[in-house]
Design a protein around this motif. Structure first.
Motif, mmCIF file in Angstrom:
data_model
loop_
_atom_site.group_PDB
_atom_site.id
_atom_site.type_symbol
_atom_site.label_atom_id
_atom_site.label_comp_id
_atom_site.label_asym_id
_atom_site.label_seq_id
_atom_site.Cartn_x
_atom_site.Cartn_y
_atom_site.Cartn_z
ATOM 1 N N PRO A 146 39.966 33.371 38.193
ATOM 2 C CA PRO A 146 39.006 34.142 38.998
ATOM 3 C C PRO A 146 38.607 35.452 38.330
ATOM 4 N N SER A 147 37.315 35.694 38.277
ATOM 5 C CA SER A 147 36.819 36.919 37.628
ATOM 6 C C SER A 147 37.182 38.169 38.428
ATOM 7 N N GLU A 148 37.432 38.008 39.742
ATOM 8 C CA GLU A 148 37.786 39.171 40.563
ATOM 9 C C GLU A 148 39.064 39.840 40.075
ATOM 10 N N LEU A 149 39.973 39.044 39.522
ATOM 11 C CA LEU A 149 41.223 39.613 39.025
ATOM 12 C C LEU A 149 40.977 40.541 37.840
ATOM 13 N N PHE A 150 40.047 40.145 36.963
ATOM 14 C CA PHE A 150 39.740 40.996 35.805
ATOM 15 C C PHE A 150 39.006 42.256 36.242
ATOM 16 N N GLU A 151 38.138 42.129 37.248
ATOM 17 C CA GLU A 151 37.423 43.309 37.740
ATOM 18 C C GLU A 151 38.397 44.310 38.360
ATOM 19 N N ALA A 152 39.366 43.811 39.118
ATOM 20 C CA ALA A 152 40.365 44.703 39.705
ATOM 21 C C ALA A 152 41.221 45.356 38.624
ATOM 22 N N ALA A 153 41.557 44.595 37.572
ATOM 23 C CA ALA A 153 42.357 45.152 36.476
ATOM 24 C C ALA A 153 41.582 46.227 35.729
ATOM 25 N N GLU A 154 40.272 46.044 35.557
ATOM 26 C CA GLU A 154 39.459 47.056 34.886
ATOM 27 C C GLU A 154 39.410 48.348 35.699
ATOM 28 N N GLY A 199 42.265 50.365 35.020
ATOM 29 C CA GLY A 199 42.361 50.865 33.647
ATOM 30 C C GLY A 199 43.174 49.987 32.718
ATOM 31 N N ALA A 200 43.285 48.689 33.020
ATOM 32 C CA ALA A 200 44.069 47.782 32.178
ATOM 33 C C ALA A 200 43.334 47.494 30.877
ATOM 34 N N SER A 201 44.073 47.443 29.784
ATOM 35 C CA SER A 201 43.499 47.123 28.477
ATOM 36 C C SER A 201 43.267 45.616 28.365
ATOM 37 N N PRO A 202 42.433 45.171 27.409
ATOM 38 C CA PRO A 202 42.234 43.726 27.233
ATOM 39 C C PRO A 202 43.522 42.962 26.970
ATOM 40 N N PHE A 203 44.448 43.600 26.236
ATOM 41 C CA PHE A 203 45.721 42.931 25.960
ATOM 42 C C PHE A 203 46.526 42.737 27.242
ATOM 43 N N THR A 240 47.796 39.267 28.986
ATOM 44 C CA THR A 240 49.214 38.957 29.184
ATOM 45 C C THR A 240 49.615 38.944 30.653
ATOM 46 N N ARG A 241 48.948 39.748 31.494
ATOM 47 C CA ARG A 241 49.348 39.854 32.898
ATOM 48 C C ARG A 241 48.530 38.947 33.819
ATOM 49 N N ILE A 242 47.342 38.531 33.386
ATOM 50 C CA ILE A 242 46.487 37.712 34.261
ATOM 51 C C ILE A 242 46.245 36.334 33.657
ATOM 52 N N THR A 243 45.628 36.314 32.470
ATOM 53 C CA THR A 243 45.231 35.034 31.883
ATOM 54 C C THR A 243 46.424 34.165 31.553
ATOM 55 N N LEU A 244 47.366 34.738 30.830
ATOM 56 C CA LEU A 244 48.508 33.950 30.356
ATOM 57 C C LEU A 244 49.321 33.329 31.493
ATOM 58 N N PRO A 245 49.679 34.083 32.546
ATOM 59 C CA PRO A 245 50.440 33.433 33.627
ATOM 60 C C PRO A 245 49.662 32.332 34.341
#
Length: 313
Positions: free
Chosen positions: A203-211, A214-218, A222-227
């Motif tokens: 879900p793209s909403e997870l990346f938007e919330a991480a941005e 202030g989460a970095s791409p790495f 590691t915290r969203i995509t990989l799990p």
């Protein structure tokens, strides 16, 4: 007629409905078995039957030409004391240990780069996937000439920079790594597609919330995509490992198990035992040892999957 009609009237309507339902269910089950019967017949004739027969062969002293004799587990006892089998097992383990991590890491990296749309993305995806549908024999022949000691393109290219390339497939220190490399390039596209599909479903909403946090791409990876793609990682790991343990085509075409048996893997040793030494019983025993190794690995992986695979509720 009066008696018959009276008996019919005495039958409870629910019982008639239940009987009709059972008959309909029985007909549906029969129709289902009828439609899948070709697959079952093919499985027992072409898969299960030969498998049982091969196990019977492994319990015999079975020359390709001549009479066979039952010897029980003698072939399996000889495998433990066979130095060639032990060396081929080590080569198979090294091949798998080198190929599986490299394949999965490279496939994940390519999927991460190609999951976003940009100009020419279709061309890049196609170029990476084309080797997957290319014949392994053709692929191995081409790379055998590319890695030739003197006239090969790789060494000629290195010579432009004053680097003397090694005899890639004729040196015990470079033969197996070379086969691992061309095997990774050959099949990385399939795992890339699997990872690409898995990443696009996050879900793209997870990346938007991480941005916003202030989460970095790495960290997002590691915290969203990989799990969230661990089920796909688990699947590709099993498929790639089983494929690596069964490697044969590129070994046969490029090195024939050499030099000095440094690339002689288990499947090549099975072929050599069966069709060069004409010992069908012993080769069948080796094949079943490989089968049991793969079965144990699959069961173990399936048991421990819940420790690290993410399951969406």
């Amino acid at each position: 007629m009066i008696k018959v009609e009276a008996k019919k009237k005495d039958v409870h309507p629910q019982l008639i409905t239940r009987q009709n339902g059972l008959n309909a269910k029985w007909r549906d089950n029969l129709a289902g078995w009828f439609f899948i019967s070709p697959m079952f017949i093919g499985f027992f004739v072409f898969m299960f039957g030969p498998l049982v027969y091969a196990f019977f062969m492994s319990l015999n002293d079975w020359p390709l030409l001549g009479e066979h004799a039952f010897i029980g587990l003698e072939n399996y006892k000889n495998i433990v004391k066979d130095p060639t089998f032990i060396k081929s097992f080590k080569s198979t383990f090294l091949f798998s240990f080198g190929l599986v991590p490299l394949n999965i890491i490279l496939a994940m990296l390519l999927a991460s780069l190609l999951k976003n749309k940009f100009v020419g993305i279709g061309l890049f995806r196609t170029a990476i996937f084309v080797p997957v549908v290319t014949s392994m024999v053709v692929w191995a022949i081409v790379w055998k000439y590319l890695l030739a000691p003197e006239l090969g393109f790789i060494n000629q290219f290195l010579d432009l920079f004053g680097i003397q390339g090694p005899s890639w497939l004729l040196d015990t220190s470079t033969a197996l790594p070379s086969v691992i490399f061309i095997s990774v390039i050959k099949n990385v596209g399939l795992n890339m597609v699997l990872f690409l599909v898995a990443m696009q479903q996050v879900p793209s909403e997870l990346f938007e919330a991480a941005e916003l946090d202030g989460a970095s791409p790495f960290k997002k990876f590691t915290r969203i995509t990989l799990p969230l793609i661990t089920p796909t990682i688990f699947l590709t790991m099993i498929i790639t490992t089983i494929g690596a343990m069964k490697v044969f085509g590129q070994i046969y075409v490029m090195t024939r198990g050499g030099p000095v048996d440094s690339t002689k893997v288990i499947v090549y040793y099975i072929w050599e035992t069966a069709f060069k030494q004409y010992d069908m019983g012993y080769s069948s025993a080796i094949a079943f040892v490989l089968f049991f190794i793969l079965l144990a690995f699959t069961i173990l992986s399936w048991v421990v999957r819940k420790r690290w695979v993410f399951f969406e509720e």
